[in-house]
Design an enzyme around this catalytic site. Structure first.
Site, short mmCIF file in Angstrom:
data_model
loop_
_atom_site.label_atom_id
_atom_site.label_comp_id
_atom_site.label_asym_id
_atom_site.label_seq_id
_atom_site.Cartn_x
_atom_site.Cartn_y
_atom_site.Cartn_z
N GLU A 81 48.04 -91.57 -34.86
CA GLU A 81 47.02 -92.07 -33.75
C GLU A 81 47.94 -93.19 -33.16
O GLU A 81 47.95 -94.46 -33.79
CB GLU A 81 45.55 -92.23 -34.11
CG GLU A 81 44.90 -91.12 -34.43
CD GLU A 81 43.55 -91.37 -34.98
OE1 GLU A 81 42.74 -90.56 -34.37
OE2 GLU A 81 43.29 -92.17 -35.72
N HIS A 98 48.35 -95.47 -36.21
CA HIS A 98 47.76 -95.18 -37.58
C HIS A 98 47.99 -93.70 -38.25
O HIS A 98 47.82 -92.73 -37.49
CB HIS A 98 46.25 -94.91 -37.10
CG HIS A 98 45.52 -94.72 -38.20
ND1 HIS A 98 44.31 -93.82 -37.93
CD2 HIS A 98 45.37 -95.29 -39.30
CE1 HIS A 98 43.47 -93.77 -39.35
NE2 HIS A 98 44.25 -94.58 -40.12
N SER A 135 43.79 -99.02 -40.76
CA SER A 135 42.92 -97.99 -40.43
C SER A 135 41.80 -98.40 -39.88
O SER A 135 40.82 -97.63 -39.06
CB SER A 135 42.48 -97.42 -41.54
OG SER A 135 42.57 -98.31 -42.65
N ASN A 159 38.88 -89.96 -37.49
CA ASN A 159 37.52 -90.56 -38.37
C ASN A 159 36.27 -90.48 -37.63
O ASN A 159 35.38 -90.32 -38.02
CB ASN A 159 38.17 -91.79 -38.90
CG ASN A 159 39.23 -91.74 -40.03
OD1 ASN A 159 39.22 -90.58 -40.71
ND2 ASN A 159 39.94 -92.68 -40.09
N1 NAD Z 1 45.50 -95.80 -48.12
C1 NAD Z 1 44.98 -95.05 -46.83
O1 NAD Z 1 44.67 -94.08 -47.15
C2 NAD Z 1 45.10 -95.62 -45.59
C3 NAD Z 1 45.27 -94.48 -44.43
C4 NAD Z 1 45.61 -95.12 -43.16
C5 NAD Z 1 45.98 -96.52 -42.83
N2 NAD Z 1 45.79 -97.37 -44.32
C6 NAD Z 1 46.28 -98.96 -43.78
O2 NAD Z 1 47.51 -99.06 -44.18
C7 NAD Z 1 47.45 -100.38 -44.84
C8 NAD Z 1 48.15 -100.50 -45.95
O3 NAD Z 1 47.21 -99.77 -46.96
P1 NAD Z 1 47.77 -99.31 -48.29
O4 NAD Z 1 46.80 -98.29 -48.90
O5 NAD Z 1 49.24 -98.83 -48.43
O6 NAD Z 1 47.60 -100.51 -49.14
P2 NAD Z 1 48.05 -100.72 -50.61
O7 NAD Z 1 47.24 -101.65 -51.17
O8 NAD Z 1 48.79 -99.74 -51.38
O9 NAD Z 1 49.43 -101.61 -50.25
C9 NAD Z 1 49.42 -103.03 -49.36
C10 NAD Z 1 50.76 -103.43 -49.91
O10 NAD Z 1 50.78 -104.91 -49.05
C11 NAD Z 1 51.62 -105.77 -49.88
N3 NAD Z 1 51.40 -106.95 -49.02
C12 NAD Z 1 50.16 -107.83 -48.89
N4 NAD Z 1 50.11 -108.98 -48.21
C13 NAD Z 1 51.31 -108.83 -47.58
C14 NAD Z 1 52.13 -109.67 -46.79
N5 NAD Z 1 51.50 -110.79 -46.14
N6 NAD Z 1 53.49 -109.57 -46.66
C15 NAD Z 1 54.08 -108.19 -47.15
N7 NAD Z 1 53.33 -107.35 -48.02
C16 NAD Z 1 51.90 -107.85 -48.20
C17 NAD Z 1 50.80 -105.82 -51.12
O11 NAD Z 1 51.73 -106.41 -52.13
C18 NAD Z 1 50.97 -104.18 -51.46
O12 NAD Z 1 51.99 -103.80 -52.03
C19 NAD Z 1 46.09 -101.09 -44.55
O13 NAD Z 1 46.14 -101.81 -43.31
C20 NAD Z 1 45.19 -99.96 -44.49
O14 NAD Z 1 43.94 -99.84 -43.71
C21 NAD Z 1 45.59 -97.04 -45.39
#
Ligand code: NAD
Length: 288
Positions: A156, A144, A123, A195
């Site tokens: 996006e 995104h 994000s 955003n």
């Molecule tokens: N949560 C939101 O609202 C949102 C919205 C848009 C984008 N994002 C983006 O999405 C991505 C994930 O966010 P999330 O909220 O799902 O996070 P999260 O913490 O729920 O999940 C992340 C997962 O990645 C795993 N992980 C960590 N390092 C790893 C690796 N090297 N290889 C494989 N797996 C690995 C972890 O074990 C975990 O299960 C981030 O980049 C975040 O910026 C999040």
């Protein structure tokens, strides 16, 4: 690579985002392999997704057949090679840390077929910061999604200076094929479009309040009753967390150096007092 050449998808990271991204791809008919470094995360993902999809069946948003079909196309592994060896398109949704993403993309470059597109769901991190960890920067872009992915329509797609038109076209078309509405950003910018619009609204709302022009509750009413927004900006900031909004604005300010991007004083004060909104019981509003 054209969209028709995309037959199999790999999703890396089975957290809140990765799990639902995998689900929408599987619901659209793609075989999807999901990889995570943590077995517990994969287990939780399956459990949470079962509940989420069940709710959507009960609401009549999905049929039982659609959901059963999606499960038959989803597989889960801790082995990255296994997940991406035959993938034409890989979507990364791991922890929001630049080093971790760069390390992962370098491995994906080794393990995924040479033609595969590597997209990041980050994000905040623009893909040019990751693309040079691979030997295929033209195949790298941001994709995104919004949370919760099963519900939110927009995606996006963001091109970095090296992203090829071909990659951008395929990414945009993939969004359509999985039932999403894509928008294309031809240039990178911190915060992307949605955003940034939201932050601009938040900043203007806080400016009006700080200047004593109107009470924050009345500013919320202007947004809901005149602009038809489902929530006013102060209600929404409390909901998403004032700490999160503070960090986002702080980061945009640090990246651009533009004084207009600086978090407003009122937000800084609330942040420092630990008034984070709904989650702490007090933000602009007070909660039970
Ligand atoms: N949560 C939101 O609202 C949102 C919205 C848009 C984008 N994002 C983006 O999405 C991505 C994930 O966010 P999330 O909220 O799902 O996070 P999260 O913490 O729920 O999940 C992340 C997962 O990645 C795993 N992980 C960590 N390092 C790893 C690796 N090297 N290889 C494989 N797996 C690995 C972890 O074990 C975990 O299960 C981030 O980049 C975040 O910026 C999040």
């Amino acid at each position: 690579m054209s969209i028709d050449a995309v037959k199999r998808i790999g999703v890396v990271g089975s957290g809140a985002m990765g799990t639902q991204i995998a689900a929408v791809c599987a619901l659209a008919g793609y075989p999807v392999k999901v990889q995570d470094i943590a077995t517990e995360s994969l287990e939780r993902a399956r459990q949470v997704l079962t509940e989420q999809l069940e709710k959507r069946v009960q609401k009549g948003k999905l049929s039982r057949e659609q959901v059963d079909g999606a499960w038959s196309r989803l597989s889960w592994t801790t082995d990255l090679g296994e997940a991406v060896r035959d993938a034409d398109y890989v979507i990364e949704a791991i922890v929001e840390k630049l080093d971790a993403k760069r390390e992962l993309f370098a491995r994906l470059d080794e393990l995924a077929p040479a033609h595969a597109i590597l997209a990041t769901n980050s994000s905040t991190i623009v893909s040019s910061k990751i693309a040079d960890a691979t030997r295929r920067p033209e195949n790298v872009c941001n994709m995104h999604f919004f949370n919760p992915v099963l519900v939110m329509e927009l995606v996006e797609v963001v091109m970095n200076p090296q992203t090829s038109e071909d990659t951008a076209d395929t990414a945009v078309e993939l969004c359509r094929r999985i039932g999403k509405t894509p928008i294309l950003l031809k240039k990178e910018i911190s915060g992307f479009v949605a955003n940034r619009l939201l932050m601009a609204l938040f900043k203007e709302a806080m400016y009006l309040y700080e200047q004593g022009i109107a009470d924050f509750k009345d500013i919320d009413l202007a947004a809901t009753k005149a602009l038809n927004h489902p929530m006013g900006p102060f209600t929404l900031m409390d909901f998403t967390g004032l700490d999160v909004n503070y960090y986002v604005m702080q980061q945009q300010y640090a990246e651009t150096g533009d004084p207009a991007m600086k978090p407003p004083e009122i937000l800084r004060e609330k942040f420092e007092r630990g008034e984070f909104g709904r989650k702490s019981g007090k933000g602009f509003y007070t909660y039970e």
